[in-house]
Structure formats: C-alpha cells, structure tokens
Design a protein around this motif. Sequence first.
Motif, PDB file in Angstrom:
ATOM      1  N   ARG A 163      34.036 -26.016 -31.661  1.00 13.42           N
ATOM      2  CA  ARG A 163      34.198 -26.089 -33.117  1.00 13.42           C
ATOM      3  C   ARG A 163      35.654 -26.335 -33.505  1.00 13.42           C
ATOM      4  N   ASP A 164      36.556 -25.525 -32.958  1.00 11.99           N
ATOM      5  CA  ASP A 164      37.945 -25.614 -33.389  1.00 11.99           C
ATOM      6  C   ASP A 164      38.657 -26.840 -32.830  1.00 11.99           C
ATOM      7  N   LEU A 165      38.312 -27.278 -31.639  1.00 14.39           N
ATOM      8  CA  LEU A 165      38.898 -28.521 -31.136  1.00 14.39           C
ATOM      9  C   LEU A 165      38.417 -29.713 -31.961  1.00 14.39           C
ATOM     10  N   ASN A 166      37.183 -29.672 -32.407  1.00 21.68           N
ATOM     11  CA  ASN A 166      36.705 -30.731 -33.295  1.00 21.68           C
ATOM     12  C   ASN A 166      37.388 -30.666 -34.653  1.00 21.68           C
ATOM     13  N   ARG A 167      37.752 -29.481 -35.097  1.00 20.06           N
ATOM     14  CA  ARG A 167      38.512 -29.346 -36.341  1.00 20.06           C
ATOM     15  C   ARG A 167      39.929 -29.899 -36.183  1.00 20.06           C
ATOM     16  N   VAL A 168      40.523 -29.742 -35.006  1.00 18.46           N
ATOM     17  CA  VAL A 168      41.823 -30.363 -34.741  1.00 18.46           C
ATOM     18  C   VAL A 168      41.688 -31.880 -34.889  1.00 18.46           C
ATOM     19  N   ARG A 169      40.645 -32.423 -34.318  1.00 16.83           N
ATOM     20  CA  ARG A 169      40.387 -33.864 -34.435  1.00 16.83           C
ATOM     21  C   ARG A 169      40.265 -34.264 -35.906  1.00 16.83           C
ATOM     22  N   THR A 170      39.525 -33.489 -36.683  1.00 17.14           N
ATOM     23  CA  THR A 170      39.357 -33.768 -38.105  1.00 17.14           C
ATOM     24  C   THR A 170      40.698 -33.735 -38.828  1.00 17.14           C
ATOM     25  N   GLU A 171      41.519 -32.739 -38.519  1.00 15.83           N
ATOM     26  CA  GLU A 171      42.847 -32.661 -39.147  1.00 15.83           C
ATOM     27  C   GLU A 171      43.659 -33.916 -38.858  1.00 15.83           C
ATOM     28  N   LEU A 172      43.687 -34.342 -37.616  1.00 16.91           N
ATOM     29  CA  LEU A 172      44.465 -35.533 -37.262  1.00 16.91           C
ATOM     30  C   LEU A 172      43.954 -36.769 -38.001  1.00 16.91           C
ATOM     31  N   ARG A 173      42.662 -36.891 -38.130  1.00 19.89           N
ATOM     32  CA  ARG A 173      42.078 -38.049 -38.814  1.00 19.89           C
ATOM     33  C   ARG A 173      42.341 -38.042 -40.315  1.00 19.89           C
ATOM     34  N   GLN A 174      42.579 -36.863 -40.893  1.00 19.31           N
ATOM     35  CA  GLN A 174      42.753 -36.762 -42.333  1.00 19.31           C
ATOM     36  C   GLN A 174      44.139 -37.176 -42.821  1.00 19.31           C
ATOM     37  N   TYR A 175      45.098 -37.325 -41.934  1.00 19.15           N
ATOM     38  CA  TYR A 175      46.410 -37.807 -42.368  1.00 19.15           C
ATOM     39  C   TYR A 175      46.258 -39.256 -42.822  1.00 19.15           C
ATOM     40  N   ARG A 176      46.607 -39.520 -44.077  1.00 18.66           N
ATOM     41  CA  ARG A 176      46.508 -40.887 -44.599  1.00 18.66           C
ATOM     42  C   ARG A 176      47.533 -41.793 -43.931  1.00 18.66           C
ATOM     43  N   ASP A 177      48.724 -41.267 -43.695  1.00 22.30           N
ATOM     44  CA  ASP A 177      49.804 -42.011 -43.048  1.00 22.30           C
ATOM     45  C   ASP A 177      50.027 -41.399 -41.668  1.00 22.30           C
ATOM     46  N   GLU A 178      49.752 -42.155 -40.632  1.00 22.26           N
ATOM     47  CA  GLU A 178      49.853 -41.656 -39.261  1.00 22.26           C
ATOM     48  C   GLU A 178      51.236 -41.089 -38.949  1.00 22.26           C
ATOM     49  N   GLN A 179      52.287 -41.642 -39.541  1.00 23.44           N
ATOM     50  CA  GLN A 179      53.641 -41.150 -39.284  1.00 23.44           C
ATOM     51  C   GLN A 179      53.829 -39.715 -39.764  1.00 23.44           C
ATOM     52  N   GLN A 180      53.062 -39.304 -40.750  1.00 21.40           N
ATOM     53  CA  GLN A 180      53.185 -37.947 -41.271  1.00 21.40           C
ATOM     54  C   GLN A 180      52.748 -36.891 -40.245  1.00 21.40           C
ATOM     55  N   ILE A 181      51.955 -37.300 -39.271  1.00 25.52           N
ATOM     56  CA  ILE A 181      51.547 -36.380 -38.194  1.00 25.52           C
ATOM     57  C   ILE A 181      52.778 -35.821 -37.482  1.00 25.52           C
ATOM     58  N   TRP A 182      53.857 -36.610 -37.458  1.00 22.30           N
ATOM     59  CA  TRP A 182      55.069 -36.249 -36.719  1.00 22.30           C
ATOM     60  C   TRP A 182      56.181 -35.723 -37.617  1.00 22.30           C
ATOM     61  N   ALA A 183      55.904 -35.571 -38.910  1.00 24.59           N
ATOM     62  CA  ALA A 183      56.917 -35.072 -39.838  1.00 24.59           C
ATOM     63  C   ALA A 183      57.245 -33.615 -39.541  1.00 24.59           C
ATOM     64  N   VAL A 184      58.522 -33.274 -39.689  1.00 25.00           N
ATOM     65  CA  VAL A 184      58.970 -31.889 -39.526  1.00 25.00           C
ATOM     66  C   VAL A 184      59.812 -31.540 -40.758  1.00 25.00           C
ATOM     67  N   PRO A 185      59.128 -31.156 -41.852  1.00 24.08           N
ATOM     68  CA  PRO A 185      59.877 -30.811 -43.063  1.00 24.08           C
ATOM     69  C   PRO A 185      60.687 -29.522 -42.882  1.00 24.08           C
ATOM     70  N   ALA A 186      61.661 -29.346 -43.754  1.00 22.14           N
ATOM     71  CA  ALA A 186      62.501 -28.144 -43.711  1.00 22.14           C
ATOM     72  C   ALA A 186      61.628 -26.888 -43.706  1.00 22.14           C
ATOM     73  N   GLY A 187      61.968 -25.965 -42.840  1.00 23.47           N
ATOM     74  CA  GLY A 187      61.245 -24.700 -42.764  1.00 23.47           C
ATOM     75  C   GLY A 187      60.045 -24.726 -41.836  1.00 23.47           C
ATOM     76  N   ILE A 188      59.741 -25.879 -41.255  1.00 23.49           N
ATOM     77  CA  ILE A 188      58.613 -26.018 -40.327  1.00 23.49           C
ATOM     78  C   ILE A 188      59.180 -26.300 -38.940  1.00 23.49           C
ATOM     79  N   SER A 189      58.680 -25.620 -37.928  1.00 25.27           N
ATOM     80  CA  SER A 189      59.224 -25.776 -36.579  1.00 25.27           C
ATOM     81  C   SER A 189      58.631 -26.947 -35.803  1.00 25.27           C
ATOM     82  N   ASN A 190      57.346 -27.212 -36.014  1.00 23.68           N
ATOM     83  CA  ASN A 190      56.664 -28.217 -35.201  1.00 23.68           C
ATOM     84  C   ASN A 190      55.809 -29.135 -36.057  1.00 23.68           C
TER      85      ASN A 190
END
Length: 157
Positions: free
Chosen positions: A21-48
């Motif tokens: 269930r949760d690994l499939n939810r990880v897949r869903t999260e990755l697919r929901q990013y409209r801009d693929e580059q945002q998957i790699w964004a590290v905004p201020a205050g976020i470590s990873n």
Amino acid sequence: MRFLHKKASMLLETLTTLFDRDLNRVRTELRQYRDEQQIWAVPAGISNSAGNLCLHLIGNLNTYIGAELGQSGYVRQRELEFSLRDVPRPVLLTQLEDTIAIVTRTLTTLDAASLDEEYPLQVFEKKTSTGYLLMHLATHLSYHLGQMNYHRRLVEG
C-alpha cells in the motif's frame, strides 16, 4: 502453539499489505508532481527532496528486506541516496516497481516463525527480531511517505 502461528501469519500478511500500500502511495506521490524538476526541489527549511527520500526508501527496503531476507544480492550505496540529483521520474518509478516486487516476493516467502527469529544484522544498539525490524521498516516507510506528501504540496503550492 497453533494460535501463535496463526497470529504471526496474520502479522506477516498485514505487513505485506502495508508495504504494498505505502510503496504504491510513494509511486502516486511521484506521479502527482506536475513539474518533474520539483521532485528534486529543496526549499528552505527542508532537508531532503522527494526524489532523495524515494531513493532512500528504495535503498533501505532493498537492503533490509531484499538483500538480508530475500538474498537478492542488492548492494546499497547509501550516500548516493542523498547526493544524487535529477534522476528522471521514469527511472525512479522503475526502481520503485522493482522494490515493490522484491519486498512482496520476500515477505510472501517468509515463514511466520521467522518473525520471532533474530534479524541477521545488528541495525540498532542491540539485536532485534525480524518481526521488530519489519515493523520498524513499515513505520520508516510511512514516515518518509508523509514527508514526500508534504514536500509535494509545499513546492507545488
């Protein structure tokens, strides 16, 4: 004794369901990013980034379930889980699919009695049972899944 075996079998079945269930939810999260580059964004205050969290989960589960319990031969490169950047989304999704397969295959072939056995590696301060480690891995997955969900909502507005 039969009652305990049935409870252990139910626990193993539950863990298998939760990992799937949760690994499939990880897949869903990755697919929901409209801009693929945002998957790699590290905004201020976020470590990873979500991408690095995904790589970390892939490495973690392939190591502790795939390699140790499933004898898959996987060799972890933990430092790359946090240093790699811009891995294409299709590559992450393929690695995630492979992880789902090895986790499912390994857990469905485990004997319920193995949950009470000592886990082959010392992961924490002291040795634990396989059941304890699997519960830890399930909650670890859930924790990082929540971080990925938050990350996506934060960077996408």
